[in-house]
Design an enzyme around this catalytic site. Structure first.
Site, PDB file in Angstrom:
ATOM      1  N   LYS A   1       0.821  -1.211   0.000  1.00 34.43           N
ATOM      2  CA  LYS A   1       0.000   0.000   0.000  1.00 34.43           C
ATOM      3  C   LYS A   1       0.866   1.277   0.000  1.00 34.43           C
ATOM      4  O   LYS A   1       2.065   1.225   0.260  1.00 34.43           O
ATOM      5  CB  LYS A   1      -0.930  -0.024   1.217  1.00 34.43           C
TER       6      LYS A   1
ATOM      7  N   TYR B   1     -12.474  -1.769  -3.599  1.00 29.47           N
ATOM      8  CA  TYR B   1     -12.956  -1.929  -2.221  1.00 29.47           C
ATOM      9  C   TYR B   1     -14.478  -1.779  -2.132  1.00 29.47           C
ATOM     10  O   TYR B   1     -14.997  -1.423  -1.065  1.00 29.47           O
ATOM     11  CB  TYR B   1     -12.270  -0.924  -1.300  1.00 29.47           C
TER      12      TYR B   1
ATOM     13  N   HIS C   1      -2.291  -5.257   1.485  1.00 30.93           N
ATOM     14  CA  HIS C   1      -3.593  -5.904   1.272  1.00 30.93           C
ATOM     15  C   HIS C   1      -3.359  -7.364   0.938  1.00 30.93           C
ATOM     16  O   HIS C   1      -2.371  -7.702   0.283  1.00 30.93           O
ATOM     17  CB  HIS C   1      -4.338  -5.240   0.102  1.00 30.93           C
TER      18      HIS C   1
HETATM   19  N1  UDP Z   1      -9.818  -0.223   7.350  1.00 32.57           N
HETATM   20  C1  UDP Z   1      -9.805   0.912   8.154  1.00 32.57           C
HETATM   21  N2  UDP Z   1     -10.530   0.907   9.330  1.00 32.57           N
HETATM   22  C2  UDP Z   1     -11.253  -0.170   9.734  1.00 32.57           C
HETATM   23  C3  UDP Z   1     -11.265  -1.318   8.923  1.00 32.57           C
HETATM   24  C4  UDP Z   1     -10.535  -1.321   7.746  1.00 32.57           C
HETATM   25  O1  UDP Z   1      -9.161   1.904   7.804  1.00 32.57           O
HETATM   26  O2  UDP Z   1     -11.879  -0.122  10.800  1.00 32.57           O
HETATM   27  C5  UDP Z   1      -9.053  -0.232   6.087  1.00 32.57           C
HETATM   28  C6  UDP Z   1      -7.696  -0.924   6.252  1.00 32.57           C
HETATM   29  O3  UDP Z   1      -6.757  -0.282   5.380  1.00 32.57           O
HETATM   30  C7  UDP Z   1      -8.010  -2.326   5.782  1.00 32.57           C
HETATM   31  C8  UDP Z   1      -8.982  -2.057   4.633  1.00 32.57           C
HETATM   32  O4  UDP Z   1      -9.767  -0.958   5.102  1.00 32.57           O
HETATM   33  O5  UDP Z   1      -6.849  -3.029   5.382  1.00 32.57           O
HETATM   34  C9  UDP Z   1      -9.895  -3.211   4.276  1.00 32.57           C
HETATM   35  O6  UDP Z   1     -10.552  -3.668   5.460  1.00 32.57           O
HETATM   36  P1  UDP Z   1     -10.684  -5.219   5.765  1.00 32.57           P
HETATM   37  O7  UDP Z   1     -11.633  -5.358   6.897  1.00 32.57           O
HETATM   38  O8  UDP Z   1     -10.964  -5.972   4.520  1.00 32.57           O
HETATM   39  O9  UDP Z   1      -9.219  -5.588   6.339  1.00 32.57           O
HETATM   40  P2  UDP Z   1      -8.047  -6.478   5.718  1.00 32.57           P
HETATM   41  O10 UDP Z   1      -8.685  -7.578   4.906  1.00 32.57           O
HETATM   42  O11 UDP Z   1      -7.208  -5.559   4.875  1.00 32.57           O
HETATM   43  O12 UDP Z   1      -7.285  -6.994   6.906  1.00 32.57           O
HETATM   44 MG    MG Z   2     -10.119  -7.504   3.423  1.00 32.39          MG
END
Ligand code: UDP
Ligand code: MG
Length: 139
Positions: A9, A49, A115
């Site tokens: 990222k 996203y 990611h």
């Molecule tokens: N994210 C955030 N706040 C939150 C949850 C997610 O800023 O409370 C952002 C973070 O960059 C995360 C992305 O949104 O990696 C996608 O969220 P996800 O729940 O899919 O998490 P990941 O799969 O990346 O662990």
């Molecule tokens: Mg995710």
């Protein structure tokens, strides 16, 4: 063998951590099958996203993901999706296990360095999002 998509990222690319993260992934046993550096526009980041549209962090997430270069890559290993999720650690680096990429390199829950796809089905569509047929190495 199976494949998954990782994206280094903008926080990590901007801080010069991409090489260390790539080394970490190779040391963990992943083969890099495709890789490029690109900058996402708002429409692209929003579409990538889309599953999070409407959630409180969505706008901030899209803004962050468009704030600088990203490095999407296809990684291959046994059980690639689960293995990469284990290597990156929890979404919030404060909760990520020792030795995981997010524990080592992430700044915060939002700016969390990497990611990773969360299922084989999503891995296939996320790989297709970034890499066209001739860029996808097999075997
Ligand atoms: N994210 C955030 N706040 C939150 C949850 C997610 O800023 O409370 C952002 C973070 O960059 C995360 C992305 O949104 O990696 C996608 O969220 P996800 O729940 O899919 O998490 P990941 O799969 O990346 O662990
Ligand atoms: Mg995710």
């Amino acid at each position: 063998m199976s494949q998954t998509l990782a994206i280094i990222k903008p926080d990590a690319v901007g801080a010069g951590k991409a090489g260390k993260i790539l080394a970490h992934l190779e040391n963990a046993g992943f083969a890099v099958k495709s890789l490029r550096l690109t900058v996402l526009g708002s429409a692209q980041a929003g579409a990538f996203y889309a599953v999070h549209e409407g959630r409180p962090f969505y706008d901030e997430l899209v803004e962050f993901m468009t704030s600088g270069p990203v490095i999407p890559m296809v990684l291959e290993s046994d059980d690639a999706v689960a293995k990469l999720r284990e290597e990156i650690g929890a979404t919030d680096p404060a909760e990520a296990a020792d030795g995981t990429i997010r524990k080592l390199f992430a700044e915060s829950k939002g700016r969390n360095a990497i990611h990773a796809s969360d299922s084989d089905e999503n891995a296939a569509s996320e790989i297709a999002f970034f890499f066209s047929g001739h860029e996808r190495l097999r075997g």
